[in-house]
Design a protein around this motif. Structure first.
Motif, mmCIF file in Angstrom:
data_model
loop_
_atom_site.group_PDB
_atom_site.id
_atom_site.type_symbol
_atom_site.label_atom_id
_atom_site.label_comp_id
_atom_site.label_asym_id
_atom_site.label_seq_id
_atom_site.Cartn_x
_atom_site.Cartn_y
_atom_site.Cartn_z
ATOM 1 N N VAL A 3 0.839 -1.198 0.000
ATOM 2 C CA VAL A 3 0.000 0.000 0.000
ATOM 3 C C VAL A 3 0.878 1.253 0.000
ATOM 4 O O VAL A 3 0.638 2.205 -0.758
ATOM 5 C CB VAL A 3 -0.960 0.014 1.206
ATOM 6 C CG1 VAL A 3 -1.741 1.322 1.244
ATOM 7 C CG2 VAL A 3 -1.922 -1.166 1.119
ATOM 8 N N ARG A 4 1.908 1.253 0.824
ATOM 9 C CA ARG A 4 2.806 2.413 0.870
ATOM 10 C C ARG A 4 3.472 2.652 -0.485
ATOM 11 O O ARG A 4 3.668 3.792 -0.915
ATOM 12 C CB ARG A 4 3.881 2.195 1.938
ATOM 13 C CG ARG A 4 3.337 2.117 3.356
ATOM 14 C CD ARG A 4 4.475 1.933 4.364
ATOM 15 N NE ARG A 4 3.941 1.510 5.670
ATOM 16 C CZ ARG A 4 4.273 0.380 6.273
ATOM 17 N NH1 ARG A 4 5.148 -0.462 5.719
ATOM 18 N NH2 ARG A 4 3.742 0.074 7.449
ATOM 19 N N GLN A 5 3.825 1.576 -1.156
ATOM 20 C CA GLN A 5 4.496 1.700 -2.449
ATOM 21 C C GLN A 5 3.607 2.367 -3.493
ATOM 22 O O GLN A 5 4.068 3.219 -4.269
ATOM 23 C CB GLN A 5 4.927 0.306 -2.940
ATOM 24 C CG GLN A 5 5.525 0.281 -4.337
ATOM 25 C CD GLN A 5 6.864 0.982 -4.422
ATOM 26 O OE1 GLN A 5 7.683 0.873 -3.512
ATOM 27 N NE2 GLN A 5 7.110 1.698 -5.513
ATOM 28 N N PHE A 6 2.334 2.013 -3.530
ATOM 29 C CA PHE A 6 1.485 2.466 -4.631
ATOM 30 C C PHE A 6 0.509 3.579 -4.252
ATOM 31 O O PHE A 6 -0.191 4.097 -5.116
ATOM 32 C CB PHE A 6 0.741 1.273 -5.226
ATOM 33 C CG PHE A 6 1.671 0.286 -5.870
ATOM 34 C CD1 PHE A 6 2.328 0.611 -7.043
ATOM 35 C CD2 PHE A 6 1.924 -0.946 -5.288
ATOM 36 C CE1 PHE A 6 3.211 -0.284 -7.650
ATOM 37 C CE2 PHE A 6 2.796 -1.845 -5.876
ATOM 38 C CZ PHE A 6 3.448 -1.512 -7.057
ATOM 39 N N HIS A 7 0.473 3.948 -2.986
ATOM 40 C CA HIS A 7 -0.315 5.111 -2.570
ATOM 41 C C HIS A 7 0.237 6.350 -3.285
ATOM 42 O O HIS A 7 1.441 6.560 -3.365
ATOM 43 C CB HIS A 7 -0.207 5.275 -1.056
ATOM 44 C CG HIS A 7 -0.899 6.472 -0.507
ATOM 45 N ND1 HIS A 7 -0.233 7.511 0.110
ATOM 46 C CD2 HIS A 7 -2.215 6.815 -0.481
ATOM 47 C CE1 HIS A 7 -1.084 8.424 0.497
ATOM 48 N NE2 HIS A 7 -2.298 8.036 0.160
ATOM 49 N N ASN A 8 -0.660 7.148 -3.852
ATOM 50 C CA ASN A 8 -0.269 8.379 -4.550
ATOM 51 C C ASN A 8 0.605 8.105 -5.776
ATOM 52 O O ASN A 8 1.570 8.826 -6.051
ATOM 53 C CB ASN A 8 0.459 9.341 -3.603
ATOM 54 C CG ASN A 8 0.552 10.746 -4.166
ATOM 55 O OD1 ASN A 8 -0.291 11.171 -4.962
ATOM 56 N ND2 ASN A 8 1.582 11.481 -3.780
ATOM 57 N N SER A 9 0.291 7.039 -6.519
ATOM 58 C CA SER A 9 1.107 6.678 -7.678
ATOM 59 C C SER A 9 0.310 6.556 -8.972
ATOM 60 O O SER A 9 0.885 6.265 -10.019
ATOM 61 C CB SER A 9 1.804 5.340 -7.424
ATOM 62 O OG SER A 9 0.846 4.286 -7.390
ATOM 63 N N ASP A 10 -1.011 6.733 -8.912
ATOM 64 C CA ASP A 10 -1.896 6.512 -10.060
ATOM 65 C C ASP A 10 -1.972 5.045 -10.472
ATOM 66 O O ASP A 10 -2.431 4.728 -11.569
ATOM 67 C CB ASP A 10 -1.476 7.363 -11.272
ATOM 68 C CG ASP A 10 -1.698 8.845 -11.035
ATOM 69 O OD1 ASP A 10 -2.676 9.193 -10.346
ATOM 70 O OD2 ASP A 10 -0.887 9.654 -11.522
ATOM 71 N N VAL A 11 -1.500 4.160 -9.603
ATOM 72 C CA VAL A 11 -1.618 2.717 -9.827
ATOM 73 C C VAL A 11 -2.671 2.185 -8.863
ATOM 74 O O VAL A 11 -2.641 2.493 -7.668
ATOM 75 C CB VAL A 11 -0.273 2.001 -9.596
ATOM 76 C CG1 VAL A 11 -0.461 0.481 -9.636
ATOM 77 C CG2 VAL A 11 0.751 2.440 -10.636
ATOM 78 N N ILE A 12 -3.608 1.398 -9.377
ATOM 79 C CA ILE A 12 -4.661 0.817 -8.546
ATOM 80 C C ILE A 12 -4.175 -0.528 -8.015
ATOM 81 O O ILE A 12 -3.919 -1.457 -8.778
ATOM 82 C CB ILE A 12 -5.960 0.633 -9.350
ATOM 83 C CG1 ILE A 12 -6.452 1.980 -9.888
ATOM 84 C CG2 ILE A 12 -7.033 -0.030 -8.495
ATOM 85 C CD1 ILE A 12 -7.592 1.864 -10.877
ATOM 86 N N LEU A 13 -4.027 -0.613 -6.701
ATOM 87 C CA LEU A 13 -3.574 -1.848 -6.056
ATOM 88 C C LEU A 13 -4.785 -2.666 -5.643
ATOM 89 O O LEU A 13 -5.698 -2.153 -4.999
ATOM 90 C CB LEU A 13 -2.720 -1.509 -4.833
ATOM 91 C CG LEU A 13 -2.246 -2.676 -3.968
ATOM 92 C CD1 LEU A 13 -1.376 -3.628 -4.767
ATOM 93 C CD2 LEU A 13 -1.488 -2.142 -2.750
ATOM 94 N N ARG A 14 -4.775 -3.946 -6.016
ATOM 95 C CA ARG A 14 -5.901 -4.819 -5.680
ATOM 96 C C ARG A 14 -5.397 -6.072 -4.958
ATOM 97 O O ARG A 14 -4.428 -6.702 -5.380
ATOM 98 C CB ARG A 14 -6.670 -5.198 -6.949
ATOM 99 C CG ARG A 14 -7.140 -3.991 -7.733
ATOM 100 C CD ARG A 14 -8.168 -4.337 -8.766
ATOM 101 N NE ARG A 14 -7.681 -5.329 -9.714
ATOM 102 C CZ ARG A 14 -8.423 -5.834 -10.705
ATOM 103 N NH1 ARG A 14 -9.679 -5.440 -10.844
ATOM 104 N NH2 ARG A 14 -7.934 -6.713 -11.540
ATOM 105 N N PHE A 15 -6.070 -6.402 -3.879
ATOM 106 C CA PHE A 15 -5.736 -7.577 -3.089
ATOM 107 C C PHE A 15 -6.729 -8.693 -3.408
ATOM 108 O O PHE A 15 -7.938 -8.456 -3.468
ATOM 109 C CB PHE A 15 -5.797 -7.239 -1.600
ATOM 110 C CG PHE A 15 -4.831 -6.169 -1.188
ATOM 111 C CD1 PHE A 15 -3.536 -6.493 -0.834
ATOM 112 C CD2 PHE A 15 -5.214 -4.838 -1.173
ATOM 113 C CE1 PHE A 15 -2.634 -5.511 -0.462
ATOM 114 C CE2 PHE A 15 -4.324 -3.846 -0.799
ATOM 115 C CZ PHE A 15 -3.028 -4.179 -0.446
#
Length: 255
Positions: free
Chosen positions: A152-164
């Protein structure tokens, strides 16, 4: 951490057993004639397929294909490859990445390349104009649950949608056991310890991920509860295998 979580002992087919590009094109045209509008290229790893941009170009020119995407591990997604695929007609991309820590990543996937290579591939896709970009993380107990917040920290504020994605049974290839499943509620609780989020409505019928946005406005996550809240009854996906068989979607690759 055992490699048999996702399986690594797969026999490769001979080239003459695989569908040709022309056969794939003919098959997709038949799907489109029956109402299909979205096509995803997946695998295995689709980027090892020779002349992949030619296939992307072929499929993008089929009238009625409104959405053309691909799932990849991004290890071969160089800047040049990303530009070529986007120019050929690739619109969206989903990256499979189950950990941000190199040791955990290597133990899961049995690969020799570092996480940075995947992250570089994501940046290359962004630079090429491929959008949206989603990252899928399959979460399993005893394997990578400690990687939820680092991801989450890696992709927060990155314009990448992280899905679990809850660890799900895909046959005899991933040593599935119910006690390895980390339910969506537990994943959410973990994220909320550090990141305030709020739920948002689905964007289309049959959307499999439940979506949340960060309250600071810096991105979005999704959770796919394929075990604790199965969605097979509303699934509208089909899978055309490399050798030409049609089956119900294998969710880890199609979501």
């Amino acid at each position: 951490m055992p490699k048999e979580f996702f399986g690594s002992n797969h026999a490769f087919m001979h080239r003459d057993e695989l569908l040709t590009f022309e056969e794939i094109d003919r098959s997709i045209r038949a799907f489109v004639a029956n109402g299909v509008k979205k096509v995803r290229i997946t695998g295995g790893e689709p980027m090892i397929r020779r002349n992949l941009p030619d296939l992307i170009s072929l499929l993008s020119e089929i009238p009625g294909v409104e959405d053309l995407s691909m799932t990849t591990n991004a290890s071969l997604l160089t800047a040049s490859a990303a530009r070529t695929l986007h120019s050929a007609g690739l619109q969206r991309i989903t990256i499979s990445l189950d950990a941000i820590d190199n040791k955990v990543f290597g133990s899961i996937n049995d690969v020799k390349f570092p996480v940075k290579r995947v992250l570089d591939g994501i940046e290359n896709a962004q630079s090429a104009g491929i959008s949206p970009i989603k990252v899928n993380m399959v979460v399993a107990r005893g394997m990578n649950e400690d990687e939820i917040l680092p991801m989450v920290r890696q992709f927060h504020n990155s314009d990448v949608i992280l899905r679990f994605i809850e660890f799900m049974d895909v046959g005899n290839t991933n040593d599935w056991q119910m006690d390895k499943v980390i339910p969506a509620t537990e994943i959410l609780d973990t994220i909320r310890r550090e990141f305030p989020i709020y739920p948002v409505s689905p964007t289309y019928r049959g959307e499999v991920a439940k979506r949340w946005r960060y309250k600071d406005g810096k991105g979005e996550i999704g959770i796919i509860s394929s075990v604790t809240e199965p969605f097979c009854g509303t699934c509208n996906r089909a899978r055309l295998t490399a050798e030409g068989k049609i089956s119900h979607a294998v969710c880890n690759q199609w979501i």
